[in-house]
Design an enzyme around this catalytic site. Structure first.
Site, PDB file in Angstrom:
ATOM      1  N   HIS A   1      30.526  -9.985   1.058  1.00 39.30           N
ATOM      2  CA  HIS A   1      30.014  -8.792   1.749  1.00 39.30           C
ATOM      3  C   HIS A   1      28.515  -8.583   1.464  1.00 39.30           C
ATOM      4  CE1 HIS A   1      34.297  -7.660   2.232  1.00 39.30           C
ATOM      5  NE2 HIS A   1      34.393  -8.108   0.990  1.00 39.30           N
TER       6      HIS A   1
ATOM      7  N   GLU B   1      13.855 -18.963  10.988  1.00 44.09           N
ATOM      8  CA  GLU B   1      14.116 -17.956  12.038  1.00 44.09           C
ATOM      9  C   GLU B   1      14.316 -18.616  13.390  1.00 44.09           C
ATOM     10  OE1 GLU B   1      11.796 -13.889  10.735  1.00 44.09           O
ATOM     11  OE2 GLU B   1      10.581 -15.585  11.343  1.00 44.09           O
TER      12      GLU B   1
ATOM     13  N   LYS C   1       0.916 -12.289   4.205  1.00 41.41           N
ATOM     14  CA  LYS C   1       2.255 -12.707   4.607  1.00 41.41           C
ATOM     15  C   LYS C   1       2.465 -14.213   4.706  1.00 41.41           C
ATOM     16  CE  LYS C   1       5.048 -10.575   6.864  1.00 41.41           C
ATOM     17  NZ  LYS C   1       5.903  -9.758   7.717  1.00 41.41           N
TER      18      LYS C   1
ATOM     19  N   SER D   1       0.675 -14.578   9.098  1.00 35.88           N
ATOM     20  CA  SER D   1       0.588 -13.525  10.104  1.00 35.88           C
ATOM     21  C   SER D   1      -0.858 -13.433  10.550  1.00 35.88           C
ATOM     22  CB  SER D   1       1.043 -12.203   9.487  1.00 35.88           C
ATOM     23  OG  SER D   1       0.447 -11.126  10.176  1.00 35.88           O
TER      24      SER D   1
END
Ligand code: ARG
Length: 463
Positions: A157, A291, A284, A278
């Site tokens: 979970h 992704e 970043k 970024s």
């Protein structure tokens, strides 16, 4: 505009928009080498059975080889008016060898020709996919060997559950990719069937030798029913199903890498070569690669669904709807191969933050089950042990401590069965190494799994 091979029955020219709408050349030109190889085999068979002469056969084969070179070198002109790769090659063959070229299509139709090409293409691609998956599995096993002493919180979970070895976690993916390989290997058997000779749908009146063609093209069997052979796309649906399942596995690994590389987890850092920055936030480092793998999974599912929908309720035998099969197949093959390659290269370069993983393992009462099991071995019924440890967890949490940070008196206050040996039970290493059943996370079990995997991979390489 080139004259179409089927123009005999027509009195009007094809509307331009229809020409563009029906053309598939942009997609199916990638089949050219298979189309040529298939045509050469067909031609040899026609000569062997004396359906055409040896002279005709040799000039056709010479012409086909010229065309192959032209396309290889990018010197071939493609044009929507010639619909697909089969008609392009045939039309060019007529230009090169003249009349003899017109003999090539004897005892053949584009319906059996196209599915032959796709089967030849797919069996090659499945071999590449199987090799890629084998390499990826080697990478995963090497990773598991390298990080055999790294401990990670195992989750259920997405809540910390019990400590596991990072190697054990990554070997779970080894298992998934092994099953994928089996599925692709199985799909290969049903792809590797030779359909040529089914002609349009009913077979042919010429005395062809299908088995000879199959031998020339290295097919272990010929299709059994001509109607089925030209209308069967099960092998594509099967491949796309296997590809979708494999993409599920890639997407799950991607998701974990994305989570693990976030500041919230901080378990791993992606190698610079596999991350992006970024354009506005200088600090970043983004996990765009996993992704995109996660995103492209949706595309492959779409390819499967498109293919199933294209085939659903189609009457036998060939229907033009089936031309749409190739775009779905090529898309999934390309995506899957990219993902296999990228993961094979990225996984060995992951930067592992073992301290962060260990820290996460030592907080959150991951040893609660072990404490309950301890009480059970001392004679307490499990339900009672469960509630007893529950109380200890509440007590420790109130003091902002973990179970193993309580002193022996505090622990004993929950049960007189508790003694000094409880601290061994609550230690991470011990928790892991006690789980030594087959397939468990104990170091010895994981080492066994790694050895087995290495043996299998060795055998595969020898084959
Ligand atoms: N381009 C067609 C396809 O991909 C080839 C078969 C065409 N057959 C036909 N009867 N129009 O399906």
């Amino acid at each position: 505009m080139s004259k179409k091979p089927w123009s005999g029955r027509f009195t009007e020219r094809t509307n331009k928009i229809v020409e563009n709408f029906t053309a598939s050349i942009d997609v199916d030109k990638r089949l050219y080498s298979y189309d040529i190889e298939g045509s050469i085999a067909h031609c040899r068979m026609l000569a062997k059975t004396a359906i055409i002469s040896e002279d005709e056969a040799s000039s056709i084969i010479e012409g086909l080889n010229v065309i192959k070179r032209e396309i290889d070198r990018g010197e071939f002109h493609f044009d929507n008016s010639l619909e697909d790769i089969h008609m392009h090659i045939e039309a060019r063959l007529v230009q090169i060898v003249g009349k003899a070229a017109q003999m090539l299509h004897t005892a053949r139709s584009r319906n059996d020709q196209v599915v032959l090409d796709v089967r030849m293409y797919l069996r090659d691609e499945i071999h590449k996919i199987l090799n890629g998956l084998a390499e990826l599995k080697i990478v995963l096993v090497d990773f598991a060997k390298t990080y055999l002493d790294v401990v990670l919180p195992g989750y259920t979970h997405l809540q910390r559950a019990q400590p596991v070895l990072l190697s054990h976690h990554m070997m779970a993916y080894y298992e998934m990719f092994s099953r994928d390989s089996e599925r692709f290997g199985d799909c290969l058997k049903r792809t590797n069937v030779m359909p040529l000779g089914s002609a349009a749908l009913a077979g042919t009146t010429y005395p062809i030798d299908r088995e000879y063609t199959a031998r020339l093209l290295d097919f272990p069997e010929v299709s059994a029913n001509s109607i089925d052979a030209v209308s069967d796309r099960d092998f594509i649906m099967e491949f796309l199903s296997a590809a979708s399942i494999s993409m599920v596995h890639f997407s799950r690994m991607s998701e974990e890498f994305i989570l693990w590389s976030s500041s919230e987890f901080g378990f791993i850092e992606l190698p610079d070569a596999f991350a992006t920055g970024s354009s506005i936030m200088p600090q970043k480092k983004n996990p765009d690669v996993p992704e995109l793998v996660r995103g492209k999974t949706g595309r492959v599912f779409g390819d499967l669904l498109a293919m199933l929908t294209i085939m659903k309720s189609l009457p036998l035998a060939y229907n033009r709807d089936m031309q749409e099969d190739k775009a779905t197949l090529f898309s999934a093959v390309d995506i899957l191969k990219d993902c296999i390659e990228i993961f094979g290269k990225m996984v060995p370069k992951l930067i592992i933050n073992r301290d962060a993983m260990l820290r996460a393992t030592s907080t959150g009462f991951l040893n609660a089950t072990d404490m309950a099991d301890y009480l059970v071995t001392k004679g307490m019924p499990f339900r009672q042990a469960h509630s007893c440890v529950g109380q200890a967890v509440v007590f420790a949490a109130g003091k902002n401590q973990e179970l193993h940070e309580l002193n022996i008196e505090e622990l004993k206050s929950f049960s007189s069965l508790i003694q000094e040996d409880i601290f061994d039970i609550l230690a991470v290493d011990q928790m892991i190494n006690r789980r030594n059943s087959i397939g468990g996370t104990a170091k010895e079990s994981v080492r066994d799994a790694i050895n087995k995997a290495e043996k299998k991979l060795d055998e595969m390489i020898k084959d």
